[in-house]
Design a protein around this motif. Structure first.
Motif, PDB file in Angstrom:
ATOM      1  N   GLY A   1       0.844  -1.203   0.000  1.00 16.42           N
ATOM      2  CA  GLY A   1       0.000   0.000   0.000  1.00 16.42           C
ATOM      3  C   GLY A   1       0.873   1.244   0.000  1.00 16.42           C
ATOM      4  O   GLY A   1       2.004   1.239   0.514  1.00 16.42           O
ATOM      5  N   THR A   2       0.339   2.280  -0.614  1.00 20.07           N
ATOM      6  CA  THR A   2       1.115   3.531  -0.736  1.00 20.07           C
ATOM      7  C   THR A   2       0.429   4.686   0.008  1.00 20.07           C
ATOM      8  O   THR A   2       0.529   5.833  -0.404  1.00 20.07           O
ATOM      9  CB  THR A   2       1.272   3.924  -2.222  1.00 20.07           C
TER      10      THR A   2
ATOM     11  N   ASN B   1      -0.606   7.011   3.600  1.00 23.41           N
ATOM     12  CA  ASN B   1       0.146   7.974   4.417  1.00 23.41           C
ATOM     13  C   ASN B   1       1.274   7.327   5.220  1.00 23.41           C
ATOM     14  O   ASN B   1       2.410   7.781   5.196  1.00 23.41           O
ATOM     15  CB  ASN B   1      -0.819   8.666   5.389  1.00 23.41           C
ATOM     16  N   MET B   2       0.943   6.282   5.961  1.00 26.18           N
ATOM     17  CA  MET B   2       1.942   5.654   6.833  1.00 26.18           C
ATOM     18  C   MET B   2       3.047   5.005   6.011  1.00 26.18           C
ATOM     19  O   MET B   2       4.234   5.126   6.312  1.00 26.18           O
ATOM     20  CB  MET B   2       1.266   4.597   7.722  1.00 26.18           C
TER      21      MET B   2
ATOM     22  N   GLY C   1       4.565  -1.451  -2.775  1.00 26.48           N
ATOM     23  CA  GLY C   1       3.593  -2.178  -3.588  1.00 26.48           C
ATOM     24  C   GLY C   1       2.249  -1.477  -3.510  1.00 26.48           C
ATOM     25  O   GLY C   1       1.943  -0.820  -2.517  1.00 26.48           O
ATOM     26  N   SER C   2       1.477  -1.629  -4.579  1.00 26.06           N
ATOM     27  CA  SER C   2       0.166  -0.989  -4.616  1.00 26.06           C
ATOM     28  C   SER C   2      -0.765  -1.823  -5.486  1.00 26.06           C
ATOM     29  O   SER C   2      -0.319  -2.615  -6.315  1.00 26.06           O
ATOM     30  CB  SER C   2       0.312   0.420  -5.202  1.00 26.06           C
TER      31      SER C   2
ATOM     32  N   SER D   1       0.072  -1.825   5.998  1.00 26.96           N
ATOM     33  CA  SER D   1      -0.764  -0.713   6.484  1.00 26.96           C
ATOM     34  C   SER D   1      -2.160  -0.747   5.866  1.00 26.96           C
ATOM     35  O   SER D   1      -2.826   0.276   5.782  1.00 26.96           O
ATOM     36  CB  SER D   1      -0.082   0.625   6.167  1.00 26.96           C
TER      37      SER D   1
ATOM     38  N   CYS E   1       0.794  -1.694  11.576  1.00 30.90           N
ATOM     39  CA  CYS E   1       0.603  -0.377  12.231  1.00 30.90           C
ATOM     40  C   CYS E   1      -0.878  -0.033  12.345  1.00 30.90           C
ATOM     41  O   CYS E   1      -1.229   1.101  12.655  1.00 30.90           O
ATOM     42  CB  CYS E   1       1.305   0.708  11.412  1.00 30.90           C
ATOM     43  N   ASN E   2      -1.758  -1.001  12.090  1.00 33.19           N
ATOM     44  CA  ASN E   2      -3.177  -0.670  11.911  1.00 33.19           C
ATOM     45  C   ASN E   2      -3.918  -0.417  13.222  1.00 33.19           C
ATOM     46  O   ASN E   2      -3.636  -1.026  14.248  1.00 33.19           O
ATOM     47  CB  ASN E   2      -3.871  -1.799  11.135  1.00 33.19           C
ATOM     48  N   ASN E   3      -4.872   0.483  13.142  1.00 35.71           N
ATOM     49  CA  ASN E   3      -5.822   0.734  14.221  1.00 35.71           C
ATOM     50  C   ASN E   3      -7.226   0.539  13.672  1.00 35.71           C
ATOM     51  O   ASN E   3      -7.452   0.705  12.469  1.00 35.71           O
ATOM     52  CB  ASN E   3      -5.689   2.175  14.737  1.00 35.71           C
TER      53      ASN E   3
ATOM     54  N   PHE F   1       4.319   1.183  15.605  1.00 37.10           N
ATOM     55  CA  PHE F   1       4.055   2.468  14.951  1.00 37.10           C
ATOM     56  C   PHE F   1       2.580   2.864  14.918  1.00 37.10           C
ATOM     57  O   PHE F   1       2.217   3.784  14.204  1.00 37.10           O
ATOM     58  CB  PHE F   1       4.594   2.479  13.501  1.00 37.10           C
ATOM     59  N   ASN F   2       1.701   2.169  15.685  1.00 40.65           N
ATOM     60  CA  ASN F   2       0.272   2.502  15.580  1.00 40.65           C
ATOM     61  C   ASN F   2      -0.145   3.649  16.488  1.00 40.65           C
ATOM     62  O   ASN F   2      -1.284   4.094  16.426  1.00 40.65           O
ATOM     63  CB  ASN F   2      -0.602   1.259  15.875  1.00 40.65           C
TER      64      ASN F   2
ATOM     65  N   ALA G   1       0.919   9.647  14.982  1.00 38.57           N
ATOM     66  CA  ALA G   1       0.258  10.170  13.782  1.00 38.57           C
ATOM     67  C   ALA G   1       1.289  10.416  12.685  1.00 38.57           C
ATOM     68  O   ALA G   1       2.450  10.746  12.961  1.00 38.57           O
ATOM     69  CB  ALA G   1      -0.467  11.474  14.115  1.00 38.57           C
ATOM     70  N   GLN G   2       0.850  10.268  11.458  1.00 40.34           N
ATOM     71  CA  GLN G   2       1.732  10.409  10.293  1.00 40.34           C
ATOM     72  C   GLN G   2       2.505  11.723  10.318  1.00 40.34           C
ATOM     73  O   GLN G   2       3.674  11.779   9.937  1.00 40.34           O
ATOM     74  CB  GLN G   2       0.872  10.284   9.027  1.00 40.34           C
TER      75      GLN G   2
ATOM     76  N   ARG H   1      -5.622   8.821  19.472  1.00 41.65           N
ATOM     77  CA  ARG H   1      -6.469   9.467  18.465  1.00 41.65           C
ATOM     78  C   ARG H   1      -7.590  10.271  19.122  1.00 41.65           C
ATOM     79  O   ARG H   1      -8.005  11.306  18.609  1.00 41.65           O
ATOM     80  CB  ARG H   1      -6.996   8.426  17.472  1.00 41.65           C
TER      81      ARG H   1
HETATM   82  N1  LIG Z   1      -2.358   8.040   9.251  1.00 38.89           N
HETATM   83  C1  LIG Z   1      -1.952   8.007  10.513  1.00 38.89           C
HETATM   84  O1  LIG Z   1      -1.629   9.052  11.113  1.00 38.89           O
HETATM   85  C2  LIG Z   1      -1.869   6.686  11.234  1.00 38.89           C
HETATM   86  C3  LIG Z   1      -1.119   6.613  12.421  1.00 38.89           C
HETATM   87  C4  LIG Z   1      -1.006   5.397  13.070  1.00 38.89           C
HETATM   88  C5  LIG Z   1      -1.661   4.276  12.566  1.00 38.89           C
HETATM   89  N2  LIG Z   1      -2.404   4.389  11.421  1.00 38.89           N
HETATM   90  C6  LIG Z   1      -3.083   3.190  10.918  1.00 38.89           C
HETATM   91  O2  LIG Z   1      -2.347   2.747   9.789  1.00 38.89           O
HETATM   92  C7  LIG Z   1      -3.233   2.216   8.813  1.00 38.89           C
HETATM   93  C8  LIG Z   1      -3.025   2.969   7.500  1.00 38.89           C
HETATM   94  O3  LIG Z   1      -3.294   4.327   7.693  1.00 38.89           O
HETATM   95  P1  LIG Z   1      -3.023   5.364   6.520  1.00 38.89           P
HETATM   96  O4  LIG Z   1      -3.366   6.692   7.057  1.00 38.89           O
HETATM   97  O5  LIG Z   1      -1.696   5.123   5.933  1.00 38.89           O
HETATM   98  O6  LIG Z   1      -4.169   4.917   5.503  1.00 38.89           O
HETATM   99  P2  LIG Z   1      -4.244   5.190   3.951  1.00 38.89           P
HETATM  100  O7  LIG Z   1      -3.545   6.456   3.624  1.00 38.89           O
HETATM  101  O8  LIG Z   1      -5.665   5.023   3.574  1.00 38.89           O
HETATM  102  O9  LIG Z   1      -3.380   3.984   3.333  1.00 38.89           O
HETATM  103  C9  LIG Z   1      -3.805   2.656   3.307  1.00 38.89           C
HETATM  104  C10 LIG Z   1      -3.370   2.058   1.970  1.00 38.89           C
HETATM  105  O10 LIG Z   1      -3.758   0.698   1.924  1.00 38.89           O
HETATM  106  C11 LIG Z   1      -4.052   0.329   0.597  1.00 38.89           C
HETATM  107  N3  LIG Z   1      -5.396  -0.271   0.558  1.00 38.89           N
HETATM  108  C12 LIG Z   1      -6.558   0.297   0.992  1.00 38.89           C
HETATM  109  N4  LIG Z   1      -7.586  -0.560   0.804  1.00 38.89           N
HETATM  110  C13 LIG Z   1      -7.062  -1.670   0.230  1.00 38.89           C
HETATM  111  C14 LIG Z   1      -7.614  -2.903  -0.222  1.00 38.89           C
HETATM  112  N5  LIG Z   1      -8.944  -3.167  -0.125  1.00 38.89           N
HETATM  113  N6  LIG Z   1      -6.777  -3.821  -0.751  1.00 38.89           N
HETATM  114  C15 LIG Z   1      -5.455  -3.575  -0.855  1.00 38.89           C
HETATM  115  N7  LIG Z   1      -4.873  -2.418  -0.459  1.00 38.89           N
HETATM  116  C16 LIG Z   1      -5.672  -1.486   0.080  1.00 38.89           C
HETATM  117  C17 LIG Z   1      -4.034   1.589  -0.267  1.00 38.89           C
HETATM  118  O11 LIG Z   1      -2.815   1.609  -1.021  1.00 38.89           O
HETATM  119  P3  LIG Z   1      -2.841   1.497  -2.644  1.00 38.89           P
HETATM  120  O12 LIG Z   1      -3.905   2.440  -3.107  1.00 38.89           O
HETATM  121  O13 LIG Z   1      -1.481   1.901  -3.017  1.00 38.89           O
HETATM  122  O14 LIG Z   1      -3.162   0.069  -2.971  1.00 38.89           O
HETATM  123  C18 LIG Z   1      -4.055   2.696   0.768  1.00 38.89           C
HETATM  124  O15 LIG Z   1      -3.385   3.839   0.329  1.00 38.89           O
HETATM  125  C19 LIG Z   1      -4.653   2.344   9.381  1.00 38.89           C
HETATM  126  O16 LIG Z   1      -5.050   1.153   9.966  1.00 38.89           O
HETATM  127  C20 LIG Z   1      -4.493   3.441  10.444  1.00 38.89           C
HETATM  128  O17 LIG Z   1      -5.423   3.296  11.486  1.00 38.89           O
HETATM  129  C21 LIG Z   1      -2.510   5.563  10.745  1.00 38.89           C
END
Ligand SMILES: NC(=O)c1ccc[n+]([C@@H]2O[C@H](COP(=O)([O-])OP(=O)(O)OC[C@H]3O[C@@H](n4cnc5c(N)ncnc54)[C@H](OP(=O)(O)O)[C@@H]3O)[C@@H](O)[C@H]2O)c1
Length: 225
Positions: free
Chosen positions: A7-8, A10-11, A29-30, A65, A89-91, A125-126, A129-130, A191
């Motif tokens: 996945g690409t 934020n994290m 990977g994406s 992620s 790192c998922n929540n 890393f959960n 925040a990013q 959060r």
């Molecule tokens: N953002 C934060 O500040 C933060 C902090 C701590 C923990 N977290 C946790 O980390 C996790 C990711 O957060 P994030 O903010 O990075 O989320 P995000 O930006 O939505 O990234 C998640 C990535 O996962 C891939 N994805 C989504 N749905 C998918 C599916 N059905 N099949 C395959 N790949 C899929 C996508 O990548 P592609 O489009 O490239 O496939 C997407 O960009 C969450 O569980 C969140 O709770 C986030």
């Protein structure tokens, strides 16, 4: 170290770039390989991008992620994950008004470990925040921000602790994977502080061990009755 990121989002982008800056080999990977390639182009440092399967093949460590969708669904096969470290790192989703129900009986990380029993799952890393990753390692070190790490494989935990240190964090060993239940609750709490109580994304939760009191002003701790 070779790190594949699934996945690409934020994290994944943030941590991948930070590790690339520290000399690690990175492959994003994406679902859309072109998206992963453009992330790698932006990141530089000889990073690469392609499919999720390619990232899973590439990494000795896999950063996972994708919330709520398991590797057995995302990848065409999980065979290549055998023995590898999977960083989770998922929540869970934030409920309306941060009105969380009871603590989870089983963490997301433990569910992931059931899905990929041949891999070594580590929760990490959960609780950060990013936005915090925008800070570079040097100023971060000053603040001693804790990264909480748990997993059933000691070597996998130690590797993760080194990866956290590399990018300026203070790794805290939290023992076996079942501790992920507490770490995910901590993810809920931070959060809530960030969003619910308005502290903003640079709020963090750290463990600090203070020096012992030099004199027993208050008498010693007594056993409860
Ligand atoms: N953002 C934060 O500040 C933060 C902090 C701590 C923990 N977290 C946790 O980390 C996790 C990711 O957060 P994030 O903010 O990075 O989320 P995000 O930006 O939505 O990234 C998640 C990535 O996962 C891939 N994805 C989504 N749905 C998918 C599916 N059905 N099949 C395959 N790949 C899929 C996508 O990548 P592609 O489009 O490239 O496939 C997407 O960009 C969450 O569980 C969140 O709770 C986030």
């Amino acid at each position: 170290m070779k790190i594949g990121l699934i996945g690409t989002g934020n994290m994944s982008r943030s941590l991948g770039i930070l590790w690339a800056e520290q000399g690690h080999e990175i492959f994003w990977g994406s679902r859309d390989p072109n998206k992963a390639k453009s992330v790698a182009e932006f990141a530089g440092h000889n990073t690469q991008g392609g499919t999720n399967d390619e990232a899973a093949e590439f990494g000795e460590v896999i950063f996972y992620s994708v919330r709520g969708v398991m590797p057995s669904t995302v990848l065409s096969s999980t065979d290549c994950l055998a023995g590898k470290i999977i960083l989770d790192c998922n929540n869970r989703d934030i409920p309306e008004g941060f009105a969380y129900g009871p603590l989870m009986a089983e963490s997301l990380a433990e569910k992931l470990a059931v899905d990929v029993p041949n891999a070594r799952v580590v929760k990490a890393f959960n609780t950060i925040a990013q936005e915090v990753f925008e800070l570079s390692p040097e100023p971060l070190q000053e603040h001693q921000v804790s990264v909480y790490i748990c997993g059933d494989d000691l070597e996998a935990r130690q590797t993760t602790m080194t990866l956290a240190k590399d990018i300026g964090f203070n790794p805290i060993d939290c023992g076996p994977l079942r501790s992920a239940r507490m770490l995910e609750a901590l993810g809920d709490f931070i959060r809530f502080m960030i969003g619910g109580m308005g502290l903003g994304p640079y709020a963090t939760i750290s463990v600090n061990v203070l020096p012992e009191a030099s004199q027993q002003r208050l008498g010693r701790r007594q056993s409860g009755s």
